[in-house]
Design an enzyme around this catalytic site. Structure first.
Site, mmCIF file in Angstrom:
data_model
loop_
_atom_site.group_PDB
_atom_site.id
_atom_site.type_symbol
_atom_site.label_atom_id
_atom_site.label_comp_id
_atom_site.label_asym_id
_atom_site.label_seq_id
_atom_site.Cartn_x
_atom_site.Cartn_y
_atom_site.Cartn_z
ATOM 1 C CG HIS A 115 -1.950 -1.126 1.143
ATOM 2 N ND1 HIS A 115 -3.006 -1.128 0.255
ATOM 3 C CD2 HIS A 115 -2.022 -2.299 1.822
ATOM 4 C CE1 HIS A 115 -3.700 -2.237 0.405
ATOM 5 N NE2 HIS A 115 -3.129 -2.969 1.348
ATOM 6 N NE ARG A 124 -2.408 2.605 -7.229
ATOM 7 C CZ ARG A 124 -2.966 3.016 -6.102
ATOM 8 N NH1 ARG A 124 -2.617 4.183 -5.569
ATOM 9 N NH2 ARG A 124 -3.890 2.287 -5.502
ATOM 10 N N GLY A 148 -11.553 -3.540 -4.407
ATOM 11 C CA GLY A 148 -10.146 -3.671 -4.054
ATOM 12 C C GLY A 148 -9.634 -2.352 -3.535
ATOM 13 C CD GLU A 171 -8.388 -4.721 0.333
ATOM 14 O OE1 GLU A 171 -7.536 -5.614 0.370
ATOM 15 O OE2 GLU A 171 -8.550 -3.970 -0.666
ATOM 16 C CD GLU A 200 -15.057 -14.706 -5.715
ATOM 17 O OE1 GLU A 200 -14.236 -15.634 -5.592
ATOM 18 O OE2 GLU A 200 -14.736 -13.537 -6.016
ATOM 19 C CD GLU A 214 -3.977 -0.013 -9.043
ATOM 20 O OE1 GLU A 214 -3.966 -1.067 -9.735
ATOM 21 O OE2 GLU A 214 -3.173 0.219 -8.136
ATOM 22 C CD GLU A 223 -0.456 -9.845 -8.424
ATOM 23 O OE1 GLU A 223 0.413 -10.241 -7.637
ATOM 24 O OE2 GLU A 223 -1.017 -8.742 -8.314
#
Length: 438
Positions: A115, A124, A148, A171, A200, A214, A223
């Site tokens: 982070h 970004r 996320g 998250e 999900e 992001e 990933e």
């Protein structure tokens, strides 16, 4: 390759089955067919293992293998005995308990190290802040889902710079506990709700107007967080809703990499006046058989103008599309040099939904402000000398790993022609597959 002294080995804990075909591109590699059963003799590095197949030994890509506990005979396994693609995708392959490697993946996002790296990336972070600023009138009274969310910085931008009706900050990692504290500390708890859970599994009271995330990784897809974004889009984005990013592209350029080639390969010729050249084949296998993440490509090392090889529309992209994506390229060399390999990076675009507002682009390439992604370098086994006016053409294929769902391979096929198209003097052809692992 060399003949093994012991062609027939008893089954042991190091017996594996090939999940998919692989064609060797060097004399020290083994070609595989789906269903082949082989014994791993040593794990030279995380990407390439030394194995025996039908009495012959050589390197095999670890990403194509799955450990098995089947019968004690090495001669009875056919391709039909290997796990089906459906079984692999659903995590039902033999002994495969976590095809997504969730504990490792989400565990890494439960600490501050990643982070901090992302928050220190001003290109970004400011790109997402600018998107919110450019669309603050549009966002008024809208419902936003930040997938996320990490420390929740995009959610906080929305709450403080616009006036959304609600922001759901989702998250999956344990960082969500601290994100709740940050939301409260910044006085946004009436607007931002932090939900901990995988994409999900989340449940919302209603659909959302904006889905922001992001999700990008090395070479754009690595990933495969993008799958979670697409799943949430299908379940929770209202008809006519907005995706940020709205589009994405993968770019490629042929390049020079003198420093990396020297330290990885040339070094072994004569260090300290000693002949270490027998280590060069091992160095080539170890350093050039996988991509170099976080490479910094200096603009002067580009041998041509970069080209977009993949374009993604985030409104129409499907999960099925992610299994294999292919693109073509054709470069005209604009300076003499050594063609060491290809460099890849990505850009993402954020459509403006506000009248008179500007679209925002985040570009991670060498001609833009640096980002924490930097670029990804794919090295040829040996450099090719090129001149101005030469051409380099070919294709790139990104294939998702059939078992380990966050991983993939990148296959590059290229033809390098010297001289003009009308007066081609010589050409060299190559192909190489690079496994991409965390």
């Amino acid at each position: 390759m060399e003949e093994s002294e012991n062609a027939e080995k008893d089954v042991c804990a190091d017996e594996f089955v090939a999940l998919s075909d692989f064609t060797a591109d060097g004399t020290n590699q083994l070609s595989l067919r789906r269903g082949d059963r082989l014994v791993v003799l040593s794990r030279q590095c995380e990407d390439w293992w030394w194995a025996e197949l039908r009495g012959v030994v050589g390197y095999v890509p670890a990403g194509h293998l799955l450990q098995c506990r089947l019968s004690t005979s090495t001669s009875n396994l056919s391709a039909d005995s290997a796990p089906s693609p459906e079984e692999q995708q659903n995590g039902q392959a033999q002994d495969l308990e976590d095809p997504w490697q969730d504990e490792e993946y989400f565990g890494s996002y439960g600490t501050l190290k990643l982070h901090l790296e992302m928050l220190l990336d001003q290109s970004r972070t400011e790109a997402y802040r600018q998107v919110v600023l450019n669309n603050r009138d549009f966002l008024r009274d809208k419902v936003v889902l930040d997938l996320g969310c990490g420390t929740g910085i995009i959610s906080l931008f929305c709450a403080q710079l616009a006036q959304p009706a609600k922001v759901f900050a989702v998250e999956a990692s344990s960082m969500a506990h601290y994100t709740r504290q940050l939301v409260k500390q910044n006085g946004c708890e009436d607007v931002v709700s932090v939900l901990q859970g995988r994409a999900e599994h989340i449940q919302l009271p209603h659909k959302v107007d904006v889905l922001v995330s992001e999700w990008m990784g090395n070479c754009l897809l690595f990933e495969f967080m993008v799958e979670a974004v697409l799943q949430v889009r299908q379940r929770w984005l209202a008809e006519g809703g907005v995706m940020w990013p709205s589009s994405a592209a993968l770019l490629l350029v042929p390049c020079q990499a003198h420093s990396y080639y020297t330290e990885s390969m040339s070094f072994w010729k004569n260090p300290y006046g000693l002949d270490f050249s027998p280590l060069q084949p091992l160095a080539q296998q170890e350093f050039f058989s996988k991509p170099k993440f976080s490479h910094i490509l200096e603009p002067h090392n580009c041998l041509s103008v970069p080209s977009v090889v993949l374009n993604l529309n985030m409104y129409t992209l499907t999960v099925e599309d992610l299994e294999e994506m292919a693109g073509q390229f054709s470069f005209c060399v604009n300076k003499p040099g050594d063609f060491h390999g290809f460099c890849a990076w990505f850009s993402v675009g954020f459509d403006s939904r506000q009248a008179g507002g500007d679209a925002v682009e985040l570009n991670t390439g060498p001609f833009s402000e640096p980002t924490h992604w930097k670029q990804t370098l794919f090295m040829l086994d040996s450099p090719v000398s090129v001149q101005q006016g030469d051409s380099i053409s070919g294709s790139i294929v990104l294939r998702r790993n059939p078992a380990w769902r966050r991983h993939m391979s990148v296959t590059l096929n290229w033809t390098c022609r010297t001289g003009t198209e009308d007066d081609c003097k010589a050409s060299s052809v190559g192909t190489k597959t690079f496994p991409m692992w965390r």
